[in-house]
Design an enzyme around this catalytic site. Structure first.
Site, short mmCIF file in Angstrom:
data_model
loop_
_atom_site.label_atom_id
_atom_site.label_comp_id
_atom_site.label_asym_id
_atom_site.label_seq_id
_atom_site.Cartn_x
_atom_site.Cartn_y
_atom_site.Cartn_z
N GLU A 154 0.83 -1.22 0.00
CA GLU A 154 0.00 0.00 0.00
C GLU A 154 0.86 1.26 0.00
O GLU A 154 0.51 2.25 -0.65
CB GLU A 154 -0.96 0.00 1.19
CG GLU A 154 -1.94 -1.18 1.25
CD GLU A 154 -2.75 -1.40 -0.01
OE1 GLU A 154 -2.85 -0.49 -0.85
OE2 GLU A 154 -3.29 -2.52 -0.15
N ASP A 158 2.49 -0.81 -15.99
CA ASP A 158 2.76 -0.23 -14.67
C ASP A 158 3.69 0.98 -14.80
O ASP A 158 4.17 1.49 -13.80
CB ASP A 158 3.33 -1.27 -13.70
CG ASP A 158 4.67 -1.82 -14.17
OD1 ASP A 158 5.11 -1.47 -15.28
OD2 ASP A 158 5.27 -2.63 -13.42
#
Lengths: 288, 106
Positions: free
Chosen positions: A199, A220
């Site tokens: 996260e 990405d």
């Protein structure tokens, strides 16, 4: 993600800020330099939002998460030796470390851990844990602190994040209490603090290594992670080939895949450039 | 099983139970199934009116929802985008029961 999309639609400024950040990162990748060469220490405030005694996790459990982040973001995690030899050379120190805040926004001493009682049995992924009006805890100024909310989450979710450039009030990461840290209520296979590592990666602008599409068309925005089709789960066996990425296949041992905690082991050099670009850009006030 | 005529129980939200996957087979369970925590799960809500609701983990790990249409063609489950006649995804149904749906790509 629905919230992410909703923000992009409702808040044109967020879209502009994200586009501007991508432009800067592109330049940074081309130049291969970062403004910050030293290690950045990120002040962290942890909001433990609890209803039951079990959910009121100990300070020791919180500190175990900070220790796990420090190992992973300085590439001092001993299990990096499990990275396949073809990618050992890409394992990179992110030059970021974490410390519980010692001063609150008013300048007074703090442990960096806030305990906030709630009547909510579990929170959905809609930011409600971040506001007292919805049973949560208000974030500290995101220009100075990384806000981490620890609570029970619905739908079996382990955590969610907010990318740089979003609204200050909801900036930070949310982690399931049973997937937080390496002791106490942390439960295998999510007991090595890597939900936090993942996260925080989003908070520093990293994307999933499969590019968030399931047909090999996504990216990405990082050149040294192979294109991959799907998230990988569990403990995959090397190599797992998709999107014509043989012979080595998906870099499933990257922190930005979806594998178990003991199967994710590394950030790459280009991911570190992306993270450092966010510290030079929208997170420039962090750790200063 | 042949599912030329969708059974009543097929009309529900199916959630990917990735822990049960084998090789190229994906196992789905009803939303009421007791799933362990996961970084994210895909689900497909096969509605009686022919629409399908998708939920997938999004870029920031929250669930990302989208909608489309679905149909059964022999053993194939075809998932179409909200508009357009070309299926976005086609799966072969290798087994189906009220509490377990197994799909294979292609």
């Amino acid at each position: 993600m629905q919230v992410h999309h909703r923000l992009l639609e409702r808040d044109p400024e967020f879209r502009l800020r994200q586009a501007e950040l991508e432009r800067k990162i592109h330049n940074r990748l081309a130049a291969g330099t970062s403004v910050r060469q030293a290690v950045t220490t990120v002040p962290v405030v942890v909001h433990v939002v609890y209803k039951t005694a079990d959910e009121k996790i100990t300070a020791a459990q919180v500190k175990s998460q900070i220790a796990a982040l420090n190992k992973d973001y300085r590439a001092t995690n001993p299990d990096k030796s499990k990275v396949p030899s073809v990618w050992q050379g890409l394992v990179t120190d992110a030059r970021v470390q974490f410390a519980l805040a010692t001063r609150n926004p008013a300048g007074n001493k703090t442990s960096g851990i806030l305990y906030v009682r709630t009547t909510q049995a579990a929170f959905p992924d809609d930011d409600s844990v971040k506001a007292p009006a919805t049973g949560g805890s208000a974030g500290w100024p995101s220009a100075r602190y990384l806000n981490v909310w620890v609570c029970s989450l619905g739908d079996g979710l382990l955590g969610y994040a907010q990318f740089p450039g979003g609204p200050a009030k909801t900036d930070g990461i949310v982690i399931l209490n049973r997937a937080f840290g390496t002791t106490g209520t942390a439960t295998a296979p999510f007991r090595l603090g890597r939900t936090g590592t993942h996260e925080v990666g989003h908070w520093l602008n990293l994307r999933h290594i499969w590019g968030d599409t399931e047909d090999c068309s996504g990216t990405d925005f990082v050149a040294d992670t192979p294109n991959a089709q799907h998230p990988n789960y569990g403990k995959p066996r090397f190599p797992h080939v998709s999107c014509q990425n043989g012979p080595n296949g998906d870099m499933f041992m990257n922190y930005m895949d979806y594998v178990d905690d003991d199967a994710m082991l590394m950030f790459t050099a280009q991911q570190v450039v992306r993270m450092q670009a966010s510290l030079d850009g929208p997170r420039a006030t962090i750790g200063k | 099983m042949a599912v030329d005529t969708p059974r009543e129980w097929l009309h529900q939200e199916w959630v990917h139970s990735h822990e049960e996957d084998r090789d190229d087979e994906m196992v789905f369970r009803p939303a009421s199934f007791k799933f362990p925590p996961s970084r994210g799960r895909r689900s497909i809500d096969l509605r009686r009116d022919g629409t399908v609701g998708h939920a997938r983990p999004g870029p920031d790990d929250r669930r990302q929802r989208s909608a489309g249409r679905w149909e059964i063609d022999g053993h194939a489950l075809k998932l179409f985008p909200a508009t357009g006649k070309t299926p976005a995804e086609v799966y072969r149904i290798t087994s189906a029961s009220p509490d377990r749906l197994v799909l294979r790509s292609g």
